[in-house]
Design an enzyme around this catalytic site. Structure first.
Site, PDB file in Angstrom:
ATOM      1  N   SER A 141     121.238 -25.186  37.676  1.00 33.20           N
ATOM      2  CA  SER A 141     121.811 -25.608  36.879  1.00 33.20           C
ATOM      3  C   SER A 141     122.982 -26.502  36.963  1.00 33.20           C
ATOM      4  O   SER A 141     124.072 -26.346  38.424  1.00 33.20           O
ATOM      5  CB  SER A 141     122.614 -24.187  35.658  1.00 33.20           C
ATOM      6  OG  SER A 141     123.716 -25.464  35.097  1.00 33.20           O
ATOM      7  N   TYR A 156     128.410 -17.636  36.012  1.00 37.86           N
ATOM      8  CA  TYR A 156     127.880 -17.913  35.838  1.00 37.86           C
ATOM      9  C   TYR A 156     127.432 -19.623  37.374  1.00 37.86           C
ATOM     10  O   TYR A 156     125.660 -19.349  37.795  1.00 37.86           O
ATOM     11  CB  TYR A 156     127.004 -18.656  33.896  1.00 37.86           C
ATOM     12  CG  TYR A 156     125.983 -19.508  34.659  1.00 37.86           C
ATOM     13  CD1 TYR A 156     124.219 -18.550  33.632  1.00 37.86           C
ATOM     14  CD2 TYR A 156     126.051 -20.680  33.983  1.00 37.86           C
ATOM     15  CE1 TYR A 156     123.104 -19.315  34.113  1.00 37.86           C
ATOM     16  CE2 TYR A 156     124.497 -21.710  33.878  1.00 37.86           C
ATOM     17  CZ  TYR A 156     123.614 -20.594  34.150  1.00 37.86           C
ATOM     18  OH  TYR A 156     122.199 -21.528  33.505  1.00 37.86           O
TER      19      TYR A 156
HETATM   20  N1  LIG Z   1     119.149 -23.450  28.293  1.00 47.11           N
HETATM   21  C1  LIG Z   1     119.699 -24.353  29.132  1.00 47.11           C
HETATM   22  O1  LIG Z   1     119.811 -25.250  28.822  1.00 47.11           O
HETATM   23  C2  LIG Z   1     119.534 -23.645  30.336  1.00 47.11           C
HETATM   24  C3  LIG Z   1     120.503 -24.894  31.737  1.00 47.11           C
HETATM   25  C4  LIG Z   1     120.612 -25.468  32.659  1.00 47.11           C
HETATM   26  C5  LIG Z   1     119.819 -23.353  33.431  1.00 47.11           C
HETATM   27  N2  LIG Z   1     119.099 -22.696  32.807  1.00 47.11           N
HETATM   28  C6  LIG Z   1     118.384 -21.993  33.241  1.00 47.11           C
HETATM   29  O2  LIG Z   1     116.893 -21.358  33.222  1.00 47.11           O
HETATM   30  C7  LIG Z   1     115.932 -20.787  32.872  1.00 47.11           C
HETATM   31  C8  LIG Z   1     115.867 -19.916  31.645  1.00 47.11           C
HETATM   32  O3  LIG Z   1     116.389 -20.141  29.964  1.00 47.11           O
HETATM   33  P1  LIG Z   1     117.139 -19.750  29.282  1.00 47.11           P
HETATM   34  O4  LIG Z   1     117.744 -21.599  27.944  1.00 47.11           O
HETATM   35  O5  LIG Z   1     115.456 -20.315  28.881  1.00 47.11           O
HETATM   36  O6  LIG Z   1     117.519 -18.354  28.777  1.00 47.11           O
HETATM   37  P2  LIG Z   1     117.196 -17.403  27.945  1.00 47.11           P
HETATM   38  O7  LIG Z   1     116.695 -18.411  26.101  1.00 47.11           O
HETATM   39  O8  LIG Z   1     118.509 -16.984  27.372  1.00 47.11           O
HETATM   40  O9  LIG Z   1     116.475 -16.441  28.238  1.00 47.11           O
HETATM   41  C9  LIG Z   1     116.644 -15.865  29.231  1.00 47.11           C
HETATM   42  C10 LIG Z   1     115.074 -15.179  30.238  1.00 47.11           C
HETATM   43  O10 LIG Z   1     115.293 -14.936  31.368  1.00 47.11           O
HETATM   44  C11 LIG Z   1     115.006 -13.503  31.460  1.00 47.11           C
HETATM   45  N3  LIG Z   1     115.754 -11.731  31.504  1.00 47.11           N
HETATM   46  C12 LIG Z   1     116.945 -11.845  32.167  1.00 47.11           C
HETATM   47  N4  LIG Z   1     117.306 -10.932  32.573  1.00 47.11           N
HETATM   48  C13 LIG Z   1     116.013 -10.486  33.405  1.00 47.11           C
HETATM   49  C14 LIG Z   1     115.484  -9.519  34.106  1.00 47.11           C
HETATM   50  N5  LIG Z   1     116.499  -9.127  35.142  1.00 47.11           N
HETATM   51  N6  LIG Z   1     114.447  -9.785  34.433  1.00 47.11           N
HETATM   52  C15 LIG Z   1     113.581 -10.332  34.063  1.00 47.11           C
HETATM   53  N7  LIG Z   1     113.952 -11.626  33.363  1.00 47.11           N
HETATM   54  C16 LIG Z   1     115.541 -11.517  32.833  1.00 47.11           C
HETATM   55  C17 LIG Z   1     114.982 -13.383  29.750  1.00 47.11           C
HETATM   56  O11 LIG Z   1     114.770 -11.202  29.546  1.00 47.11           O
HETATM   57  P3  LIG Z   1     114.919 -10.524  27.941  1.00 47.11           P
HETATM   58  O12 LIG Z   1     114.314 -11.422  27.274  1.00 47.11           O
HETATM   59  O13 LIG Z   1     114.632  -9.313  28.785  1.00 47.11           O
HETATM   60  O14 LIG Z   1     115.949 -10.748  28.009  1.00 47.11           O
HETATM   61  C18 LIG Z   1     114.906 -14.312  29.279  1.00 47.11           C
HETATM   62  O15 LIG Z   1     112.953 -14.264  28.658  1.00 47.11           O
HETATM   63  C19 LIG Z   1     117.455 -19.714  33.313  1.00 47.11           C
HETATM   64  O16 LIG Z   1     117.555 -19.286  34.685  1.00 47.11           O
HETATM   65  C20 LIG Z   1     119.173 -20.139  32.964  1.00 47.11           C
HETATM   66  O17 LIG Z   1     120.368 -20.276  34.071  1.00 47.11           O
HETATM   67  C21 LIG Z   1     119.119 -23.422  31.463  1.00 47.11           C
END
Ligand SMILES: NC(=O)c1ccc[n+]([C@@H]2O[C@H](COP(=O)([O-])OP(=O)(O)OC[C@H]3O[C@@H](n4cnc5c(N)ncnc54)[C@H](OP(=O)(O)O)[C@@H]3O)[C@@H](O)[C@H]2O)c1
Length: 236
Positions: A141, A156
């Protein structure tokens, strides 16, 4: 499972960017191993002639579950071409001030975003060894950048900065073995984590990441990429 299909394993694939990547890779003919904390019963149907995709239970904080996944893949003679460490959490309320931080949020962020990635990578690394072009992609990120540090996001941000540090170290160590390791920031994406104000749709981000991963080679190892595969958008 088809032994010769290109295979990608995605953590946290049940929602958000992980689910979008599952769809994007699947539609491009990859064999997709989707890992998630709780299995959903909506397994993507595999049509005749399509490569088999599978969903497996895996919490990245539970070593025994990661070991089970590795055992299953070994028993099925699976070679991983790509490991995408996508599972992540943003435990603190957005913009929480330093004085009000709960230290547990640091532990949680580190345990999932950093140590979770390390646990999964350490356990599954042998499965990448036989690939012609093994790649490890750590979802990072802009919040993990030290040189572009802005805003609060202490827990984070620190976990993603540490993930970036780990990524650079691993890239250096694994380069002689031909294993590519990168940090990749997806941009600001409309997911539960990114929120509804974000500017990117998960599906288009999933498609972009598939294209970037598809063409990723050792020449790019150790880089901090954006979803389109560019360097320079994010600095360490
Ligand atoms: N969205 C953004 O703008 C953004 C920006 C920069 C980086 N990112 C990165 O992109 C990645 C995905 O983000 P997202 O936006 O898709 O987030 P999200 O919608 O909150 O989804 C997070 C995912 O991670 C899973 N997860 C959390 N804890 C876990 C664990 N202990 N074991 C296995 N799975 C786990 C969640 O599963 P559950 O459903 O079981 O909770 C969910 O499938 C992350 O690494 C995030 O930091 C996102």
């Amino acid at each position: 499972m088809t032994a010769k299909a290109k295979t990608v394993l995605i953590t946290g694939a049940n929602r958000g960017i992980g689910a979008a990547m599952e769809g994007a890779f699947h539609s491009k003919g990859w064999q997709v191993i989707s890992c998630m904390r709780k299995l959903t019963d909506q397994a993507r149907p595999t049509e005749p002639g399509q490569r088999l995709s599978i969903r497996l239970e895996m919490d990245v904080t539970h070593q025994a579950q990661i070991d089970e996944v590795a055992k299953f893949l070994n028993e099925n003679n699976v070679t991983l071409d790509v490991l995408i460490n996508n599972a992540g959490i943003f435990p603190e309320p957005t913009d929480m001030s330093f004085r009000n931080l709960d230290l547990n949020w640091f532990h949680e962020a580190m345990n999932v975003n950093l140590v979770g990635t390390i646990r999964v990578t350490k356990t599954l690394l042998p499965l990448l060894a036989k690939s012609q072009n093994p790649r490890i992609v750590n979802l990072s990120s802009g919040a993990g950048s030290i040189s572009q540090r802005s805003g609060r996001r202490y827990c984070y941000g620190a976990s993603k900065a540490a993930l970036n540090h780990f990524t650079r170290g691993l890239a250096t160590e694994l380069k002689p073995e031909g294993i590519t390791v990168v940090a990749l920031s997806p941009g600001w994406v409309k997911t539960d984590m990114g929120g509804s104000e974000a500017d990117l749709e998960p599906e288009s981000v999933g498609t972009s990441i598939e294209q970037t991963v598809q063409s990723l080679t050792l020449r790019q190892t150790g880089r901090f990429l954006d979803r389109l595969g560019n360097t320079g958008t994010y600095s360490w």
